[in-house]
Scaffold this motif. Sequence first.
Motif, short mmCIF file in Angstrom:
data_model
loop_
_atom_site.label_atom_id
_atom_site.label_comp_id
_atom_site.label_asym_id
_atom_site.label_seq_id
_atom_site.Cartn_x
_atom_site.Cartn_y
_atom_site.Cartn_z
N MET A 1 -5.51 2.02 -9.84
CA MET A 1 -4.71 2.17 -8.62
C MET A 1 -5.51 2.51 -7.36
SD MET A 1 -1.47 1.47 -9.18
CE MET A 1 -0.40 2.40 -8.10
N PRO A 2 -6.45 3.47 -7.40
CA PRO A 2 -7.18 3.77 -6.17
C PRO A 2 -7.92 2.56 -5.60
CG PRO A 2 -7.48 5.53 -7.75
CD PRO A 2 -6.78 4.43 -8.47
N GLN A 3 -8.58 1.80 -6.47
CA GLN A 3 -9.27 0.61 -5.97
C GLN A 3 -8.30 -0.43 -5.43
OE1 GLN A 3 -10.95 -2.41 -8.61
NE2 GLN A 3 -12.92 -2.03 -7.63
N MET A 4 -7.16 -0.59 -6.11
CA MET A 4 -6.16 -1.52 -5.61
C MET A 4 -5.66 -1.11 -4.24
SD MET A 4 -2.51 -2.64 -7.31
CE MET A 4 -1.76 -1.06 -6.96
N LEU A 5 -5.48 0.19 -4.03
CA LEU A 5 -5.01 0.69 -2.73
C LEU A 5 -6.04 0.40 -1.64
CD1 LEU A 5 -3.51 4.12 -3.88
CD2 LEU A 5 -2.24 2.13 -3.05
N PHE B 1 0.83 -1.20 0.00
CA PHE B 1 0.00 0.00 0.00
C PHE B 1 0.87 1.25 0.00
CE2 PHE B 1 -1.97 3.48 2.34
CZ PHE B 1 -3.16 3.64 1.65
N THR B 2 1.89 1.28 0.85
CA THR B 2 2.78 2.44 0.92
C THR B 2 3.51 2.66 -0.39
OG1 THR B 2 3.11 2.04 3.31
CG2 THR B 2 4.70 3.48 2.19
N VAL B 3 4.04 1.57 -0.96
CA VAL B 3 4.80 1.66 -2.21
C VAL B 3 3.91 2.15 -3.36
CG1 VAL B 3 6.04 0.34 -3.97
CG2 VAL B 3 6.45 -0.12 -1.53
N PHE B 4 2.72 1.53 -3.52
CA PHE B 4 1.85 1.89 -4.63
C PHE B 4 1.20 3.25 -4.44
CE2 PHE B 4 1.47 -2.88 -5.33
CZ PHE B 4 2.34 -2.86 -6.41
N LEU B 5 0.99 3.66 -3.20
CA LEU B 5 0.46 5.01 -2.95
C LEU B 5 1.47 6.06 -3.41
CD1 LEU B 5 -1.71 6.88 -1.77
CD2 LEU B 5 -0.54 6.67 0.46
N LEU B 6 2.75 5.83 -3.10
CA LEU B 6 3.79 6.76 -3.53
C LEU B 6 3.89 6.79 -5.06
CD1 LEU B 6 6.61 6.00 -0.91
CD2 LEU B 6 5.16 8.04 -1.04
N ILE B 7 3.78 5.62 -5.69
CA ILE B 7 3.83 5.56 -7.15
C ILE B 7 2.66 6.31 -7.76
CG2 ILE B 7 3.61 4.01 -9.15
CD1 ILE B 7 5.19 1.93 -7.57
N TYR B 8 1.46 6.09 -7.20
CA TYR B 8 0.27 6.73 -7.74
C TYR B 8 0.33 8.25 -7.58
CZ TYR B 8 -4.60 8.15 -8.25
OH TYR B 8 -5.75 8.78 -8.64
N LEU B 9 0.67 8.71 -6.39
CA LEU B 9 0.74 10.16 -6.14
C LEU B 9 1.83 10.81 -7.00
CD1 LEU B 9 0.29 10.31 -2.25
CD2 LEU B 9 -1.41 10.78 -4.02
N SER B 10 2.96 10.12 -7.15
CA SER B 10 4.05 10.65 -7.99
C SER B 10 3.61 10.73 -9.45
CB SER B 10 5.29 9.78 -7.85
OG SER B 10 5.75 9.75 -6.51
N SER B 11 2.87 9.72 -9.90
CA SER B 11 2.39 9.72 -11.28
C SER B 11 1.44 10.88 -11.54
CB SER B 11 1.68 8.39 -11.59
OG SER B 11 2.54 7.29 -11.42
N VAL B 12 0.48 11.06 -10.64
CA VAL B 12 -0.49 12.14 -10.80
C VAL B 12 0.19 13.50 -10.71
CG1 VAL B 12 -2.52 13.24 -9.77
CG2 VAL B 12 -2.42 10.74 -9.94
N LEU B 13 1.09 13.64 -9.74
CA LEU B 13 1.80 14.92 -9.57
C LEU B 13 2.69 15.23 -10.77
CD1 LEU B 13 2.55 17.36 -7.79
CD2 LEU B 13 4.35 15.93 -6.76
#
Length: 314
Positions: free
Chosen positions: A81-85, A31-43
């Motif tokens: 990604m959001p649903q996976m998180l 969750f921590t890893v994919f949250l960082l990936i998702y937020l970095s992608s969006v940003l």
Amino acid sequence: MWVIPGHNQTWVSEFILLGFSSDPTTNRILFTVFLLIYLSSVLGNGIIILLICLDTHLHTPMYFFLCILAMLDMAYVTTTMPQMLVHLLAHSKTISFAGCWMQMYLFGALALTECILFVVMAYDRYVAICYPLHYTVTLNWGLCIRLTAGSLVCGFLSALLHTFFTMSLPYCGPNKVNHYFCEGPAVLSLACMDIHLIEMVDHALSVFMILTPISLILASYIHIVMTVLRIKSSQARCKAFSTCASHLIVVTFFYGPSSYIYMRPNSSFSPERDKQISLFYNAFTALLNPIVYSLRNKDIKRAFLKAMAHGRVD
């Protein structure tokens, strides 16, 4: 499950997405890893969109298509990604039949649109390098908008046919999808009928939809290489190749894993391996694009530094 009145047959009303692991500790780390990936992608993609929109020096066809690519990447990664998180932390990992249908459709539509947009971006580089004097005339804003609209229409219509074909099959159990989202091949394997012929047709269509854009991109770059090799100045050759390098990198990372998933023989199907590989063209590509284009592109870096220095882009 739904029970059809007058029949003993039950029909799936929801699916269970198994994800990557059933261990809570592992899921919290993921969750921590994919949250960082998702937020970095969006940003990252959001910054590129903002810079291109605000800096008038970036109002060219090349950066217009890059802006559209960034928008697609943001939407693309947000479909899964959001649903996976949520599922990584939640006890229940279910998704409704309609939700699965919609996720599969949007994911496929955005992916196919991106496939076509990569061809458009290759054509942009082809015209810029092979016919530089006619660039602004050939790739006028009217054509750019039509090419973008055409990519969206083709992507969403093709995905609609593919998704309807998959989800109209009978699903009467089991309903456990060995994946972290409703990807076509993983859901198709749960259909309550002999799908051998259907898999063959689906495989043939997937090969066509992947090989056609790849062939067009290769044709464009063959002409580009031939043109660049005729340039006498080594500095001009390096500059020409540099403008194409970023596009080739993201195309390779997108088409490489997706080609393996959708073009490999059904006999080599491996759910665990496929889940890991799908992360490359799903999550990592959306993260990679802004990194590649920002680090290798002087105009993007210049616009970013101006924004940081002055608080705005002139």
